[in-house]
Design a protein around this motif. Sequence first.
Motif, PDB file in Angstrom:
ATOM      1  N   ALA A   1       0.823  -1.208   0.000  1.00  0.00           N
ATOM      2  CA  ALA A   1       0.000   0.000   0.000  1.00  0.00           C
ATOM      3  C   ALA A   1       0.858   1.259   0.000  1.00  0.00           C
ATOM      4  O   ALA A   1       0.488   2.267  -0.605  1.00  0.00           O
ATOM      5  CB  ALA A   1      -0.931  -0.005   1.212  1.00  0.00           C
ATOM      6  N   ARG A   2       1.990   1.210   0.653  1.00  0.00           N
ATOM      7  CA  ARG A   2       2.873   2.380   0.665  1.00  0.00           C
ATOM      8  C   ARG A   2       3.343   2.713  -0.752  1.00  0.00           C
ATOM      9  O   ARG A   2       3.347   3.874  -1.148  1.00  0.00           O
ATOM     10  CB  ARG A   2       4.066   2.117   1.583  1.00  0.00           C
ATOM     11  CG  ARG A   2       4.985   3.313   1.736  1.00  0.00           C
ATOM     12  CD  ARG A   2       6.104   3.034   2.700  1.00  0.00           C
ATOM     13  NE  ARG A   2       6.950   4.193   2.866  1.00  0.00           N
ATOM     14  CZ  ARG A   2       8.055   4.208   3.599  1.00  0.00           C
ATOM     15  NH1 ARG A   2       8.423   3.118   4.259  1.00  0.00           N
ATOM     16  NH2 ARG A   2       8.789   5.295   3.696  1.00  0.00           N
ATOM     17  N   GLU A   3       3.705   1.685  -1.505  1.00  0.00           N
ATOM     18  CA  GLU A   3       4.149   1.915  -2.886  1.00  0.00           C
ATOM     19  C   GLU A   3       3.001   2.386  -3.778  1.00  0.00           C
ATOM     20  O   GLU A   3       3.219   3.113  -4.748  1.00  0.00           O
ATOM     21  CB  GLU A   3       4.754   0.639  -3.462  1.00  0.00           C
ATOM     22  CG  GLU A   3       6.050   0.209  -2.806  1.00  0.00           C
ATOM     23  CD  GLU A   3       6.480  -1.174  -3.264  1.00  0.00           C
ATOM     24  OE1 GLU A   3       7.195  -1.263  -4.274  1.00  0.00           O
ATOM     25  OE2 GLU A   3       6.086  -2.162  -2.602  1.00  0.00           O
ATOM     26  N   GLY A   4       1.799   1.952  -3.455  1.00  0.00           N
ATOM     27  CA  GLY A   4       0.638   2.320  -4.269  1.00  0.00           C
ATOM     28  C   GLY A   4      -0.141   3.504  -3.734  1.00  0.00           C
ATOM     29  O   GLY A   4      -1.272   3.754  -4.177  1.00  0.00           O
ATOM     30  N   ALA A   5       0.449   4.267  -2.807  1.00  0.00           N
ATOM     31  CA  ALA A   5      -0.275   5.339  -2.127  1.00  0.00           C
ATOM     32  C   ALA A   5      -0.845   6.368  -3.101  1.00  0.00           C
ATOM     33  O   ALA A   5      -1.959   6.873  -2.904  1.00  0.00           O
ATOM     34  CB  ALA A   5       0.626   6.020  -1.099  1.00  0.00           C
ATOM     35  N   GLY A   6      -0.107   6.679  -4.143  1.00  0.00           N
ATOM     36  CA  GLY A   6      -0.598   7.665  -5.112  1.00  0.00           C
ATOM     37  C   GLY A   6      -1.883   7.217  -5.779  1.00  0.00           C
ATOM     38  O   GLY A   6      -2.841   8.002  -5.921  1.00  0.00           O
ATOM     39  N   THR A   7      -1.927   5.949  -6.177  1.00  0.00           N
ATOM     40  CA  THR A   7      -3.137   5.413  -6.811  1.00  0.00           C
ATOM     41  C   THR A   7      -4.270   5.293  -5.802  1.00  0.00           C
ATOM     42  O   THR A   7      -5.432   5.586  -6.133  1.00  0.00           O
ATOM     43  CB  THR A   7      -2.849   4.039  -7.437  1.00  0.00           C
ATOM     44  OG1 THR A   7      -1.828   4.197  -8.432  1.00  0.00           O
ATOM     45  CG2 THR A   7      -4.090   3.445  -8.070  1.00  0.00           C
TER      46      THR A   7
ATOM     47  N   VAL B   1     -16.216   2.876   0.387  1.00  0.00           N
ATOM     48  CA  VAL B   1     -15.039   3.031   1.242  1.00  0.00           C
ATOM     49  C   VAL B   1     -13.834   2.370   0.571  1.00  0.00           C
ATOM     50  O   VAL B   1     -13.892   1.190   0.226  1.00  0.00           O
ATOM     51  CB  VAL B   1     -15.272   2.392   2.627  1.00  0.00           C
ATOM     52  CG1 VAL B   1     -13.992   2.449   3.466  1.00  0.00           C
ATOM     53  CG2 VAL B   1     -16.413   3.083   3.347  1.00  0.00           C
ATOM     54  N   VAL B   2     -12.778   3.139   0.372  1.00  0.00           N
ATOM     55  CA  VAL B   2     -11.518   2.583  -0.120  1.00  0.00           C
ATOM     56  C   VAL B   2     -10.638   2.307   1.092  1.00  0.00           C
ATOM     57  O   VAL B   2     -10.309   3.223   1.852  1.00  0.00           O
ATOM     58  CB  VAL B   2     -10.812   3.553  -1.088  1.00  0.00           C
ATOM     59  CG1 VAL B   2      -9.447   3.001  -1.499  1.00  0.00           C
ATOM     60  CG2 VAL B   2     -11.686   3.793  -2.319  1.00  0.00           C
ATOM     61  N   MET B   3     -10.302   1.038   1.291  1.00  0.00           N
ATOM     62  CA  MET B   3      -9.500   0.608   2.429  1.00  0.00           C
ATOM     63  C   MET B   3      -8.104   0.232   1.944  1.00  0.00           C
ATOM     64  O   MET B   3      -7.958  -0.548   1.006  1.00  0.00           O
ATOM     65  CB  MET B   3     -10.175  -0.591   3.104  1.00  0.00           C
ATOM     66  CG  MET B   3      -9.420  -1.130   4.299  1.00  0.00           C
ATOM     67  SD  MET B   3     -10.406  -2.273   5.301  1.00  0.00           S
ATOM     68  CE  MET B   3     -10.973  -3.446   4.086  1.00  0.00           C
ATOM     69  N   ALA B   4      -7.079   0.799   2.569  1.00  0.00           N
ATOM     70  CA  ALA B   4      -5.702   0.504   2.183  1.00  0.00           C
ATOM     71  C   ALA B   4      -5.243  -0.792   2.836  1.00  0.00           C
ATOM     72  O   ALA B   4      -5.405  -0.984   4.042  1.00  0.00           O
ATOM     73  CB  ALA B   4      -4.780   1.649   2.596  1.00  0.00           C
ATOM     74  N   GLY B   5      -4.673  -1.688   2.037  1.00  0.00           N
ATOM     75  CA  GLY B   5      -4.157  -2.941   2.570  1.00  0.00           C
ATOM     76  C   GLY B   5      -2.966  -3.410   1.763  1.00  0.00           C
ATOM     77  O   GLY B   5      -2.849  -3.108   0.571  1.00  0.00           O
ATOM     78  N   GLY B   6      -2.079  -4.118   2.404  1.00  0.00           N
ATOM     79  CA  GLY B   6      -0.876  -4.616   1.744  1.00  0.00           C
ATOM     80  C   GLY B   6       0.356  -4.140   2.479  1.00  0.00           C
ATOM     81  O   GLY B   6       0.852  -3.050   2.238  1.00  0.00           O
ATOM     82  N   THR B   7       0.800  -4.949   3.458  1.00  0.00           N
ATOM     83  CA  THR B   7       1.969  -4.629   4.285  1.00  0.00           C
ATOM     84  C   THR B   7       1.786  -3.298   5.015  1.00  0.00           C
ATOM     85  O   THR B   7       2.709  -2.489   5.102  1.00  0.00           O
ATOM     86  CB  THR B   7       3.267  -4.627   3.447  1.00  0.00           C
ATOM     87  OG1 THR B   7       3.228  -5.688   2.488  1.00  0.00           O
ATOM     88  CG2 THR B   7       4.496  -4.854   4.321  1.00  0.00           C
TER      89      THR B   7
END
Length: 198
Positions: free
Chosen positions: A155-161, A174-180
């Motif tokens: 999610a950190r790498e994809g934060a912009g998207t 709701v967009v939920m951030a997930g992934g490490t």
Amino acid sequence: MAPLLESCVDSFDAAVASERGGAGRIELCADLDVGGTTPEAHLVARCVERLTIPVFVMIRPRGGDFVHDEGEVQVMTRAIRTAAAAGARGVVFGALRRDGTVDATVMRRLVEVARPLPVTCHRAIDAARDLGEALDALLVLGVDRVLTSGGAPTAREGAGTITKLVVQAGEALVVMAGGTVRAHNVAELVRRTGVREV
């Protein structure tokens, strides 16, 4: 308002520990080593009985891709009904076509079976050919939330998207951030993306 923390777990002990640690919701799975599959009904029932926070249940018949044939769709349909009967407060699933678009036909069938439970689309969206296009399809389907790393390994790498998806979804989903997502990076991730759930 502090973002809601959902803890992805595959055991009763991990579910209990997550609630004690401050999680606001559980995503209950089996086989986390392949990204999660449907847990056994007895585990769902045990967690529901013990926890005071909502238990959302992964509905996924196997690891691998998210292209499901009719037999797998029927398995997923039964799994949704089983999870609901066991007391699940929500279900988590996703389906894509081979061309990388959301399989709206399959998703619509599963959403209809799941209602009135809330529906989360899991990280199948990260395998979509175009995340914005996929989110539009999920909005039309009335999905309640989507879990995403923004198409990146983390999610950190994809934060912009993720930020773009949060804006695109508005209040409709709701967009939920997930992934490490970890203790050391969650505050920065929330600040950068504007997500309300992680």
